[in-house]
Motif scaffolding. Structure first.
Motif, mmCIF file in Angstrom:
data_model
loop_
_atom_site.group_PDB
_atom_site.id
_atom_site.type_symbol
_atom_site.label_atom_id
_atom_site.label_comp_id
_atom_site.label_asym_id
_atom_site.label_seq_id
_atom_site.Cartn_x
_atom_site.Cartn_y
_atom_site.Cartn_z
ATOM 1 N N THR A 132 28.987 -58.711 -23.271
ATOM 2 C CA THR A 132 29.965 -58.711 -22.179
ATOM 3 C C THR A 132 30.565 -60.099 -21.968
ATOM 4 O O THR A 132 31.729 -60.226 -21.627
ATOM 5 C CB THR A 132 29.317 -58.252 -20.858
ATOM 6 O OG1 THR A 132 28.166 -59.073 -20.582
ATOM 7 C CG2 THR A 132 28.878 -56.790 -20.951
ATOM 8 N N HIS A 133 29.732 -61.147 -22.175
ATOM 9 C CA HIS A 133 30.244 -62.512 -21.997
ATOM 10 C C HIS A 133 29.294 -63.538 -22.607
ATOM 11 O O HIS A 133 28.242 -63.174 -23.135
ATOM 12 C CB HIS A 133 30.559 -62.808 -20.530
ATOM 13 C CG HIS A 133 29.392 -62.777 -19.592
ATOM 14 N ND1 HIS A 133 28.655 -61.643 -19.339
ATOM 15 C CD2 HIS A 133 28.836 -63.752 -18.823
ATOM 16 C CE1 HIS A 133 27.715 -61.918 -18.459
ATOM 17 N NE2 HIS A 133 27.794 -63.189 -18.140
ATOM 18 N N PHE A 134 29.675 -64.811 -22.537
ATOM 19 C CA PHE A 134 29.018 -65.838 -23.355
ATOM 20 C C PHE A 134 27.706 -66.364 -22.785
ATOM 21 O O PHE A 134 27.018 -67.163 -23.447
ATOM 22 C CB PHE A 134 29.973 -67.021 -23.602
ATOM 23 C CG PHE A 134 30.071 -68.013 -22.463
ATOM 24 C CD1 PHE A 134 30.987 -67.829 -21.444
ATOM 25 C CD2 PHE A 134 29.246 -69.132 -22.417
ATOM 26 C CE1 PHE A 134 31.078 -68.737 -20.398
ATOM 27 C CE2 PHE A 134 29.332 -70.060 -21.381
ATOM 28 C CZ PHE A 134 30.250 -69.850 -20.360
ATOM 29 N N HIS A 135 27.318 -65.975 -21.584
ATOM 30 C CA HIS A 135 26.085 -66.536 -20.990
ATOM 31 C C HIS A 135 24.869 -66.169 -21.835
ATOM 32 O O HIS A 135 24.808 -65.086 -22.421
ATOM 33 C CB HIS A 135 25.951 -66.074 -19.538
ATOM 34 C CG HIS A 135 27.010 -66.654 -18.646
ATOM 35 N ND1 HIS A 135 27.365 -66.121 -17.432
ATOM 36 C CD2 HIS A 135 27.815 -67.731 -18.823
ATOM 37 C CE1 HIS A 135 28.327 -66.861 -16.889
ATOM 38 N NE2 HIS A 135 28.620 -67.835 -17.716
ATOM 39 N N PRO A 136 23.871 -67.098 -21.880
ATOM 40 C CA PRO A 136 22.775 -66.950 -22.850
ATOM 41 C C PRO A 136 21.986 -65.649 -22.721
ATOM 42 O O PRO A 136 21.485 -65.133 -23.722
ATOM 43 C CB PRO A 136 21.863 -68.149 -22.544
ATOM 44 C CG PRO A 136 22.755 -69.153 -21.921
ATOM 45 C CD PRO A 136 23.785 -68.376 -21.149
ATOM 46 N N ASP A 137 21.843 -65.118 -21.513
ATOM 47 C CA ASP A 137 21.100 -63.858 -21.381
ATOM 48 C C ASP A 137 21.871 -62.679 -21.973
ATOM 49 O O ASP A 137 21.288 -61.646 -22.274
ATOM 50 C CB ASP A 137 20.689 -63.589 -19.924
ATOM 51 C CG ASP A 137 21.761 -63.914 -18.896
ATOM 52 O OD1 ASP A 137 22.703 -64.653 -19.228
ATOM 53 O OD2 ASP A 137 21.659 -63.422 -17.761
ATOM 54 N N HIS A 138 23.161 -62.842 -22.173
ATOM 55 C CA HIS A 138 24.001 -61.744 -22.676
ATOM 56 C C HIS A 138 24.308 -61.850 -24.168
ATOM 57 O O HIS A 138 24.584 -60.844 -24.808
ATOM 58 C CB HIS A 138 25.303 -61.683 -21.872
ATOM 59 C CG HIS A 138 25.054 -61.465 -20.405
ATOM 60 N ND1 HIS A 138 25.147 -60.229 -19.817
ATOM 61 C CD2 HIS A 138 24.654 -62.330 -19.427
ATOM 62 C CE1 HIS A 138 24.818 -60.334 -18.533
ATOM 63 N NE2 HIS A 138 24.522 -61.599 -18.272
ATOM 64 N N ILE A 139 24.297 -63.079 -24.681
ATOM 65 C CA ILE A 139 24.684 -63.264 -26.090
ATOM 66 C C ILE A 139 23.631 -64.087 -26.857
ATOM 67 O O ILE A 139 23.757 -64.280 -28.073
ATOM 68 C CB ILE A 139 26.081 -63.955 -26.173
ATOM 69 C CG1 ILE A 139 26.807 -63.585 -27.457
ATOM 70 C CG2 ILE A 139 25.966 -65.469 -26.015
ATOM 71 C CD1 ILE A 139 28.271 -63.989 -27.481
ATOM 72 N N GLY A 165 36.619 -65.401 -13.693
ATOM 73 C CA GLY A 165 36.004 -66.064 -12.533
ATOM 74 C C GLY A 165 34.524 -66.319 -12.747
ATOM 75 O O GLY A 165 34.035 -67.404 -12.467
ATOM 76 N N HIS A 166 33.792 -65.323 -13.251
ATOM 77 C CA HIS A 166 32.381 -65.547 -13.597
ATOM 78 C C HIS A 166 32.294 -66.165 -14.990
ATOM 79 O O HIS A 166 31.424 -66.990 -15.257
ATOM 80 C CB HIS A 166 31.610 -64.231 -13.536
ATOM 81 C CG HIS A 166 30.189 -64.345 -13.995
ATOM 82 N ND1 HIS A 166 29.219 -65.003 -13.264
ATOM 83 C CD2 HIS A 166 29.571 -63.922 -15.120
ATOM 84 C CE1 HIS A 166 28.078 -64.957 -13.916
ATOM 85 N NE2 HIS A 166 28.251 -64.327 -15.048
ATOM 86 N N SER A 167 33.167 -65.721 -15.868
ATOM 87 C CA SER A 167 33.265 -66.259 -17.226
ATOM 88 C C SER A 167 34.714 -66.034 -17.663
ATOM 89 O O SER A 167 35.461 -65.337 -16.980
ATOM 90 C CB SER A 167 32.247 -65.580 -18.153
ATOM 91 O OG SER A 167 32.587 -64.231 -18.358
ATOM 92 N N GLY A 174 28.372 -55.350 -16.550
ATOM 93 C CA GLY A 174 28.007 -56.724 -16.930
ATOM 94 C C GLY A 174 27.617 -57.508 -15.690
ATOM 95 O O GLY A 174 26.908 -57.006 -14.814
ATOM 96 N N ASP A 175 28.071 -58.757 -15.606
ATOM 97 C CA ASP A 175 27.801 -59.569 -14.415
ATOM 98 C C ASP A 175 28.967 -59.534 -13.425
ATOM 99 O O ASP A 175 28.898 -60.178 -12.382
ATOM 100 C CB ASP A 175 27.573 -61.039 -14.815
ATOM 101 C CG ASP A 175 26.144 -61.305 -15.245
ATOM 102 O OD1 ASP A 175 25.305 -60.385 -15.173
ATOM 103 O OD2 ASP A 175 25.866 -62.449 -15.664
ATOM 104 N N GLN A 176 30.032 -58.812 -13.769
ATOM 105 C CA GLN A 176 31.219 -58.888 -12.911
ATOM 106 C C GLN A 176 30.982 -58.230 -11.546
ATOM 107 O O GLN A 176 31.455 -58.716 -10.526
ATOM 108 C CB GLN A 176 32.412 -58.234 -13.618
ATOM 109 C CG GLN A 176 33.767 -58.664 -13.089
ATOM 110 C CD GLN A 176 34.127 -60.103 -13.428
ATOM 111 O OE1 GLN A 176 33.809 -60.587 -14.498
ATOM 112 N NE2 GLN A 176 34.785 -60.804 -12.512
HETATM 113 ZN ZN LIG Z 1 26.770 -64.249 -16.561
#
Ligand SMILES: [Zn+2]
Length: 341
Positions: free
Chosen positions: A85-92, A189-191, A208-210
Motif C-alpha cells: 500500500t505504501h513505502f513504510h517499513p511495516d508495509h514494504i 498526506g500519510h505517504s 492500508g494506513d489511510q
Molecule cells: Zn504507514
C-alpha cells in the motif's frame, strides 16, 4: 474519542495464524517492535495462489513467523503477487525477501516505490546532517540532536533491499484478484501515493494506513520536504472515501476490521480540527515545533515516537500557516517560531 464503529471480529488472529474475514480473504497478523505492536496483512485467493497485501517489518521475528505461514498458513498454495500500500517499513519491509522467495513481482504506486528505493539506498552523510539541521530549526537541542545524528537513516535498517523493478498501479487501476476486481484509491498526506484497494462487488475496502479505526494515521512533515503541507493533503484524501457505501467493510492495517467508514472519516476530520484549534491557541505566544509537542501530546514520548510527534506538530503548524492564521519567523540562530497572525 467515542467510537461508534462495528467490529465483526472482536479478537485479532494470533501471529502467523491467518483467519478468513470474507470468502477468500485471510487476515494475517504480524508483530512490530514498537508501542504500536502489530500490523494486519491480507492474503487474497488468486486462482491457484495468493495475492499478498503488505509484507510486515524486516526483522527476524517477522521472518520466523513467515516461515510458519509458508509451512501451514497458505493451504499449500504459493504467493503469486505482492502488493504494497505504501513505502513504510511495516508495509514494504520484506517485499524484496518475499519476492525472491516466491519469484514474484511487487505491485505498488510509482511514488511509494521511488521513496522506498531512495530511502533504502541513501547512506550519505549529507542526509544525516540535513536531518540534524531540520530538527534543530524545529527546536531540538543538545541530547535530541545527538540522538538525531546517532539514528542516521533508520529506514535502511527496517527494510530488506527493495525490488529493483515494480508493477505500477495508480488512481483507478483495477486489479483482478481471483474472482474479484479491486479498484485502487489513492490517498496522500500519510505517504506520497498511498494505495487502498476497493472491491465494489463485495463492498470491501483494504484501507492500508489511510483510514484506521482507533488511532489517527501519522501525518507529518519530514526533512525530505521541509515546506510540505501534508495535513491539507490528508484531509482532502478523507473525502475521496466518502462516495463509498455506508456499509463498506473496512480492512485496516492496524486495529480491527470495521463497519462505519463514514463515522470514522468524520472522527478523523474532527480530531484534526480539535488539534488545529489547540495549535492556534498555543500560537498566541511564539512557539517552536518542539514546544508544541507538550500541547499536542500530553504524555512522555519515547525516542521512536518523538520523531513522529515532531512531524505531526509541524504538519499542524504548516496547515495553519498556509491558511494565513499563523506566521513563521526565524530567529538569528535559525530556529523557527510560529505565532498567531
Ligand atoms: Zn504507514
Amino acid at each position: 474519542m467515542s467510537n461508534r464503529l462495528d467490529h465483526p471480529f472482536a479478537q485479532p488472529p494470533a501471529h502467523a495464524q491467518p483467519i478468513e474475514v470474507a470468502p477468500g480473504i485471510l487476515w494475517l497478523r504480524m508483530p512490530l517492535p514498537f508501542q504500536l505492536d502489530h500490523i494486519n496483512l491480507w492474503l487474497i485467493e488468486d486462482g491457484d495462489g495468493w495475492t499478498l497485501v503488505d509484507t510486515g517489518f524486516a526483522d527476524d521475528a517477522t521472518r520466523a513467523l513467515w516461515g510458519r505461514v509458508f509451512d501451514d498458513g497458505l493451504r499449500g498454495l504459493p504467493i503469486r503477487r505482492i502488493v504494497s500500500t505504501h513505502f513504510h517499513p511495516d508495509h514494504i519491509g520484506l517485499a524484496g525477501w518475499l519476492a525472491e522467495r516466491w519469484g514474484v513481482e511487487l505491485w505498488t504506486t510509482q511514488a511509494e516505490w521511488l521513496y522506498a528505493r531512495m530511502l533504502s539506498q541513501d547512506s550519505g552523510e549529507a542526509t544525516v546532517e540535513w536531518q540534524v539541521e531540520f530538527y534543530r530549526r524545529a527546536g531540538f537541542e543538545g541530547e535530541m540532536l545527538d540522538l538525531t545524528r546517532r539514528r542516521g537513516n533508520v529506514y535502511r535498517s527496517r527494510v530488506v533491499p527493495i525490488p529493483v523493478s515494480l508493477r505500477r498501479i495508480g488512481a483507478g487501476s483495477i486489479l483482478r484478484i481471483g474472482g474479484r476486481d479491486w479498484t485502487v484509491i489513492i490517498g496522500t498526506g500519510h505517504s506520497p501515493e498511498h494505495a487502498s484497494l476497493y472491491c465494489a462487488e463485495d463492498d470491501i475496502l483494504i484501507s492500508g494506513d489511510q483510514v484506521l479505526p482507533k488511532i489517527s494515521p501519522i501525518v507529518g512533515v519530514w526533512p525530505q520536504e521541509p515546506e510540505a503541507n501534508p495535513l491539507q493533503c490528508f484531509l482532502a484524501s478523507l473525502d475521496v472515501f466518502r462516495p463509498l457505501p455506508r456499509g463498506t467493510f473496512v480492512l485496516p492495517s492496524h486495529g480491527l476490521p470495521f463497519r462505519g467508514l463514514h463515522e470514522r472519516l468524520d472522527q478523523l476530520s474532527c480530531h484534526h480540527d480539535a488539534r488545529l484549534a489547540e495549535t492556534l491557541e498555543a500560537c498566541r505566544d511564539s512557539i517552536t515545533g518542539k514546544r508544541l509537542l507538550d500541547v499536542l501530546f500530553r504524555r512522555p514520548l519515547d525516542d521512536h515516537q518523538v520523531f513522529f510527534a515532531i512531524g505531526e506538530s509541524l504538519a499542524h503548524l504548516h496547515y495553519l500557516m498556509n491558511r494565513g492564521e499563523i506566521q513563521r519567523e526565524q530567529r538569528a540562530d535559525g530556529v523557527q517560531l510560529f505565532r498567531k497572525t
